[in-house]
Design a protein around this motif. Structure first.
Motif, PDB file in Angstrom:
ATOM      1  N   MET A 114      -6.790  -0.032 -12.930  1.00  0.00           N
ATOM      2  CA  MET A 114      -6.394   1.372 -12.936  1.00  0.00           C
ATOM      3  C   MET A 114      -5.378   1.684 -11.835  1.00  0.00           C
ATOM      4  O   MET A 114      -4.523   2.550 -11.997  1.00  0.00           O
ATOM      5  CB  MET A 114      -7.625   2.263 -12.763  1.00  0.00           C
ATOM      6  N   SER A 115      -5.456   0.969 -10.728  1.00  0.00           N
ATOM      7  CA  SER A 115      -4.559   1.235  -9.598  1.00  0.00           C
ATOM      8  C   SER A 115      -3.218   0.531  -9.728  1.00  0.00           C
ATOM      9  O   SER A 115      -2.187   1.056  -9.286  1.00  0.00           O
ATOM     10  CB  SER A 115      -5.229   0.805  -8.286  1.00  0.00           C
ATOM     11  N   LEU A 116      -3.223  -0.663 -10.318  1.00  0.00           N
ATOM     12  CA  LEU A 116      -2.006  -1.486 -10.361  1.00  0.00           C
ATOM     13  C   LEU A 116      -1.322  -1.533 -11.722  1.00  0.00           C
ATOM     14  O   LEU A 116      -0.130  -1.829 -11.799  1.00  0.00           O
ATOM     15  CB  LEU A 116      -2.334  -2.924  -9.940  1.00  0.00           C
ATOM     16  N   VAL A 117      -2.065  -1.241 -12.793  1.00  0.00           N
ATOM     17  CA  VAL A 117      -1.521  -1.459 -14.141  1.00  0.00           C
ATOM     18  C   VAL A 117      -1.410  -0.167 -14.942  1.00  0.00           C
ATOM     19  O   VAL A 117      -0.318   0.225 -15.362  1.00  0.00           O
ATOM     20  CB  VAL A 117      -2.383  -2.485 -14.915  1.00  0.00           C
ATOM     21  N   HIS A 118      -2.535   0.507 -15.154  1.00  0.00           N
ATOM     22  CA  HIS A 118      -2.580   1.643 -16.067  1.00  0.00           C
ATOM     23  C   HIS A 118      -1.767   2.832 -15.550  1.00  0.00           C
ATOM     24  O   HIS A 118      -1.979   3.311 -14.439  1.00  0.00           O
ATOM     25  CB  HIS A 118      -4.041   2.067 -16.282  1.00  0.00           C
ATOM     26  N   ILE A 140      -1.871   1.036  -0.423  1.00  0.00           N
ATOM     27  CA  ILE A 140      -0.730   0.217  -0.843  1.00  0.00           C
ATOM     28  C   ILE A 140      -0.945  -0.314  -2.268  1.00  0.00           C
ATOM     29  O   ILE A 140       0.005  -0.430  -3.048  1.00  0.00           O
ATOM     30  CB  ILE A 140      -0.514  -0.944   0.142  1.00  0.00           C
ATOM     31  N   LEU A 141      -2.199  -0.606  -2.613  1.00  0.00           N
ATOM     32  CA  LEU A 141      -2.505  -1.137  -3.935  1.00  0.00           C
ATOM     33  C   LEU A 141      -2.507  -0.066  -5.026  1.00  0.00           C
ATOM     34  O   LEU A 141      -2.434  -0.389  -6.212  1.00  0.00           O
ATOM     35  CB  LEU A 141      -3.860  -1.849  -3.920  1.00  0.00           C
ATOM     36  N   VAL A 142      -2.616   1.198  -4.626  1.00  0.00           N
ATOM     37  CA  VAL A 142      -2.559   2.281  -5.619  1.00  0.00           C
ATOM     38  C   VAL A 142      -1.098   2.526  -5.987  1.00  0.00           C
ATOM     39  O   VAL A 142      -0.337   3.091  -5.212  1.00  0.00           O
ATOM     40  CB  VAL A 142      -3.212   3.568  -5.082  1.00  0.00           C
ATOM     41  N   GLN A 143      -0.706   2.087  -7.170  1.00  0.00           N
ATOM     42  CA  GLN A 143       0.688   2.172  -7.614  1.00  0.00           C
ATOM     43  C   GLN A 143       0.804   2.826  -8.984  1.00  0.00           C
ATOM     44  O   GLN A 143       1.788   2.621  -9.698  1.00  0.00           O
ATOM     45  CB  GLN A 143       1.302   0.768  -7.649  1.00  0.00           C
ATOM     46  N   SER A 144      -0.182   3.614  -9.350  1.00  0.00           N
ATOM     47  CA  SER A 144      -0.200   4.246 -10.665  1.00  0.00           C
ATOM     48  C   SER A 144      -0.206   5.768 -10.532  1.00  0.00           C
ATOM     49  O   SER A 144      -0.393   6.313  -9.450  1.00  0.00           O
ATOM     50  CB  SER A 144      -1.426   3.783 -11.454  1.00  0.00           C
ATOM     51  N   TYR A 145       0.010   6.420 -11.664  1.00  0.00           N
ATOM     52  CA  TYR A 145       0.078   7.888 -11.725  1.00  0.00           C
ATOM     53  C   TYR A 145      -1.211   8.409 -12.328  1.00  0.00           C
ATOM     54  O   TYR A 145      -1.607   7.981 -13.412  1.00  0.00           O
ATOM     55  CB  TYR A 145       1.274   8.293 -12.586  1.00  0.00           C
ATOM     56  N   PHE A 146      -1.880   9.316 -11.643  1.00  0.00           N
ATOM     57  CA  PHE A 146      -3.176   9.804 -12.099  1.00  0.00           C
ATOM     58  C   PHE A 146      -3.126  11.266 -12.529  1.00  0.00           C
ATOM     59  O   PHE A 146      -3.438  11.608 -13.663  1.00  0.00           O
ATOM     60  CB  PHE A 146      -4.216   9.594 -10.997  1.00  0.00           C
ATOM     61  N   ASN A 147      -2.709  12.126 -11.611  1.00  0.00           N
ATOM     62  CA  ASN A 147      -2.715  13.561 -11.881  1.00  0.00           C
ATOM     63  C   ASN A 147      -1.474  14.197 -11.254  1.00  0.00           C
ATOM     64  O   ASN A 147      -1.109  13.865 -10.124  1.00  0.00           O
ATOM     65  CB  ASN A 147      -3.989  14.189 -11.298  1.00  0.00           C
ATOM     66  N   THR A 182      13.383   5.971   3.398  1.00  0.00           N
ATOM     67  CA  THR A 182      13.856   5.110   2.315  1.00  0.00           C
ATOM     68  C   THR A 182      12.937   5.296   1.106  1.00  0.00           C
ATOM     69  O   THR A 182      11.836   5.859   1.233  1.00  0.00           O
ATOM     70  CB  THR A 182      13.844   3.645   2.759  1.00  0.00           C
ATOM     71  N   PRO A 183      13.344   4.812  -0.078  1.00  0.00           N
ATOM     72  CA  PRO A 183      12.482   4.963  -1.264  1.00  0.00           C
ATOM     73  C   PRO A 183      11.063   4.428  -1.061  1.00  0.00           C
ATOM     74  O   PRO A 183      10.096   5.045  -1.508  1.00  0.00           O
ATOM     75  CB  PRO A 183      13.245   4.183  -2.350  1.00  0.00           C
ATOM     76  N   TRP A 184      10.932   3.270  -0.385  1.00  0.00           N
ATOM     77  CA  TRP A 184       9.594   2.696  -0.213  1.00  0.00           C
ATOM     78  C   TRP A 184       8.714   3.593   0.659  1.00  0.00           C
ATOM     79  O   TRP A 184       7.566   3.867   0.315  1.00  0.00           O
ATOM     80  CB  TRP A 184       9.690   1.304   0.413  1.00  0.00           C
ATOM     81  N   PHE A 185       9.244   4.048   1.771  1.00  0.00           N
ATOM     82  CA  PHE A 185       8.444   4.890   2.669  1.00  0.00           C
ATOM     83  C   PHE A 185       8.175   6.262   2.068  1.00  0.00           C
ATOM     84  O   PHE A 185       7.089   6.826   2.262  1.00  0.00           O
ATOM     85  CB  PHE A 185       9.146   5.048   4.023  1.00  0.00           C
ATOM     86  N   MET A 186       9.132   6.824   1.342  1.00  0.00           N
ATOM     87  CA  MET A 186       8.906   8.131   0.726  1.00  0.00           C
ATOM     88  C   MET A 186       7.816   8.044  -0.340  1.00  0.00           C
ATOM     89  O   MET A 186       7.112   9.017  -0.597  1.00  0.00           O
ATOM     90  CB  MET A 186      10.204   8.656   0.109  1.00  0.00           C
ATOM     91  N   MET A 187       7.674   6.875  -0.948  1.00  0.00           N
ATOM     92  CA  MET A 187       6.619   6.678  -1.931  1.00  0.00           C
ATOM     93  C   MET A 187       5.274   6.412  -1.263  1.00  0.00           C
ATOM     94  O   MET A 187       4.245   6.964  -1.681  1.00  0.00           O
ATOM     95  CB  MET A 187       6.965   5.502  -2.854  1.00  0.00           C
ATOM     96  N   THR A 200      -7.372   7.744  -1.766  1.00  0.00           N
ATOM     97  CA  THR A 200      -6.175   7.706  -0.916  1.00  0.00           C
ATOM     98  C   THR A 200      -4.989   8.421  -1.561  1.00  0.00           C
ATOM     99  O   THR A 200      -3.877   8.385  -1.018  1.00  0.00           O
ATOM    100  CB  THR A 200      -5.769   6.252  -0.602  1.00  0.00           C
ATOM    101  N   ARG A 201      -5.204   9.052  -2.694  1.00  0.00           N
ATOM    102  CA  ARG A 201      -4.142   9.843  -3.301  1.00  0.00           C
ATOM    103  C   ARG A 201      -4.000  11.180  -2.572  1.00  0.00           C
ATOM    104  O   ARG A 201      -4.959  11.665  -1.975  1.00  0.00           O
ATOM    105  CB  ARG A 201      -4.420  10.081  -4.797  1.00  0.00           C
TER     106      ARG A 201
END
Length: 534
Positions: free
Chosen positions: A398-402, A46-53, A105-110, A159-160
């Motif tokens: 890195m998980s929440l900001v970058h 849930i805390l991972v909200q960033s784009y990595f690869n 919904t958008p939240w669950f699909m994410m 968890t990605r």
């Protein structure tokens, strides 16, 4: 005589009862550990909200979304048959369930795909604990789990929905079952190399490059095995053929023709160096930058653990994988993710020695872990605080900001599409810089700049042409475009294209923060959505 027999019988019964109780306690302990790891990984996801690869979205959920809902984009890899459908298929039942329960919904699909991966990740954590316990004892296992859960890159990546994440889980599970990877004095009867071989083969089906790990383990097992012919012809060959056959059948069904994915993967990535199209690094990159950044502040503990544990089989595996990947030109952090927990196991050993210097003795592993040993020495306190103080801020940043912009913009567009405010979208970003249909979850016309590798060297793709001169590229592109209702681009290109977009009646609709510093291009501080006004 009868007394002696009864005494022997009672002794055997007590011994059996003690073993049963010990197994029961161990099983109960493992359930508690798994429950804790599962709760931790769910929070982690849930805390991972960033784009990595890009592969996290485009090679897993995007393909699964196409299978489950009938629309989604297949990248050029799928057209050339160098990807197996085995990994994406794991997400298909999840998507079907969400649709059935009307939770798409958008939240669950994410979030749902990462929540599923968090379950797999918890299994990996548990088996790393079990492997450490078998090798070194419960004390080392406890500190190994601490190292695993506290490491910033594991938190950031595990968890990605990358195939590398699941490959790492399968690697940890399989290593636990291989007899050759345990100490010579501990080959319990319940350990079966057939299970280890089966899980290792599944890891290779997920990612063919996993064979690099299992070449080392397989040859080590072959060297130590007494029944080598049986191992090769009655275990390796049947299990390998079974898994390869099933994955080939799945790919035959999905591709519509017979495709041997491992062979195509080998040709592209090794024989033709196709991966070099996406950039190359010097041979020492994993040692001087890549892996050192991943393991971060655990490095001194890892090195000390390797030296003092003298577990050369695992340190050899670590060196083998890093050296092999160093030969390849194209390098990425995620490629060596499967051996990161091994390095953290050595860090756990080092921490356990600081906590109790008696850990290294042969007798210690056979002892039960003392629950009364709760006090931390000053050295231990400093070590724990050092690791937490260096890894937690890094993990959260890195998980929440970058690079959170791509995820935020797709969530915004999905929400807008749900309300009927989006008709079509054009992504003027580097290729695959955002998620796609798997997160939008609306069958709307969308277009992005292509980056399919060319057969001719030196030929720039559409994405590269745009990044070199956005204004010139868009002047030609706009001659026959269909005026999308929304355009997505980074602010570094927006500054050059603002006048052009305004001339076509576009205005800024929403701006999302993305990064404080650049990664491999110009600083992409924010990502912007432009909306057509008429």
């Amino acid at each position: 005589m009868r007394r002696r027999f009864n005494s022997y019988k009672d002794e055997e019964n007590n011994k059996q009862k003690h073993q049963t109780q010990k197994y029961s306690n161990s099983s109960s302990s493992h359930k508690r550990i798994f429950a804790f790891c599962l709760a931790f990984r769910i929070l982690n996801s849930i805390l991972v909200q960033s784009y990595f690869n890009p592969d996290e979205h485009w090679q897993g959920p995007e393909v699964a979304h196409r299978i489950a809902f009938g629309y989604g984009h297949l990248t050029w890899e799928w057209k050339q048959g160098i990807r197996s459908y085995f990994h994406p298929f794991l997400f298909v039942p999840l998507y079907k369930f969400l649709a059935l329960m009307r939770l798409d919904t958008p939240w669950f699909m994410m979030r749902a795909p990462r929540l599923l991966q968090s379950v797999f990740s918890a299994v990996g954590d548990l088996y790393l604990y079990k492997l450490s316990a078998v090798l070194f004892g419960e004390s080392v296992a406890k500190w190994t789990l601490f190292s695993q859960l506290s490491n910033w890159f594991v938190f950031y990546c595990f968890t990605r929905t990358l195939s590398n994440s699941l490959e790492t889980v399968l690697t940890l599970v399989s290593l636990y079952f291989w007899p050759c990877m345990r100490s010579s004095s501990d080959k319990s009867s319940y350990v079966s190399r057939k299970w280890g071989l089966l899980v290792a083969t599944l890891a290779c089906a997920i990612r063919p490059t996993s064979a690099i790990t299992w070449m080392y383990v397989g040859f080590l097992e072959l060297y130590n095995a007494r029944d080598r012919l049986k191992f090769v012809f009655l275990e390796v060959a049947p299990i390998g053929t079974l898994v390869l056959g099933l994955t080939c059948l799945l790919d035959r069904f999905m591709y519509g023709s017979w495709i041997l994915v491992p062979l195509n993967f080998l040709k592209f990535n090794f024989l033709s160096s196709g991966g070099d199209y996406y950039g190359t690094h010097p041979w020492h990159w994993y040692f001087t930058q890549g892996f050192t950044v991943m393991i971060f502040s655990h490095i001194p503990f890892c090195i000390a653990g390797i030296i003092y544990s003298k577990q050369w089989k695992f340190s050899g595996l670590l060196a083998w994988v890093l050296c092999f990947y160093s030969i390849l030109g194209h390098k990425e952090f995620r490629f060596v993710l499967p051996v990161l927990p091994i390095a953290l196991m050595f860090s756990g050993y080092s921490l356990a020695v600081i906590d109790d210097p008696g850990v290294g003795s042969p007798e210690y592993k056979r002892k039960e872990f003392s629950k009364n040993h709760n006090k931390c020495s000053p050295k231990m306190t400093v070590a724990i605080l050092f690791l937490l103080a260096t890894n937690i801020p890094m993990a959260l940043y890195m998980s929440l900001v970058h690079q959170r912009g791509p995820e935020d913009v797709m969530y915004h567009l999905a929400s807008e599409a749900t309300q009927g405010n989006v008709k079509s979208i054009l992504f003027l970003t580097p290729c695959h810089a955002t998620p796609y249909y798997s997160m939008l979850h609306h069958n709307l016309p969308m277009q992005f700049l292509d980056c399919t590798p060319s057969d001719e060297k030196g030929v720039l793709d559409e994405s590269d042409c745009y990044m070199m001169d956005p204004v010139s590229f868009m002047s030609k592109y706009a001659k026959d475009w269909s005026h999308p209702s929304h355009i997505v681009l980074f602010d570094s290109e927006e500054q050059k294209l603002r006048s052009f977009l305004i001339s076509f009646d576009y205005r800024e609709g929403k701006r999302f923060f993305n990064a404080h510093f650049k990664v491999d291009r110009d600083l992409q501080a924010s990502i912007v959505v432009y909306v057509r006004t008429r």
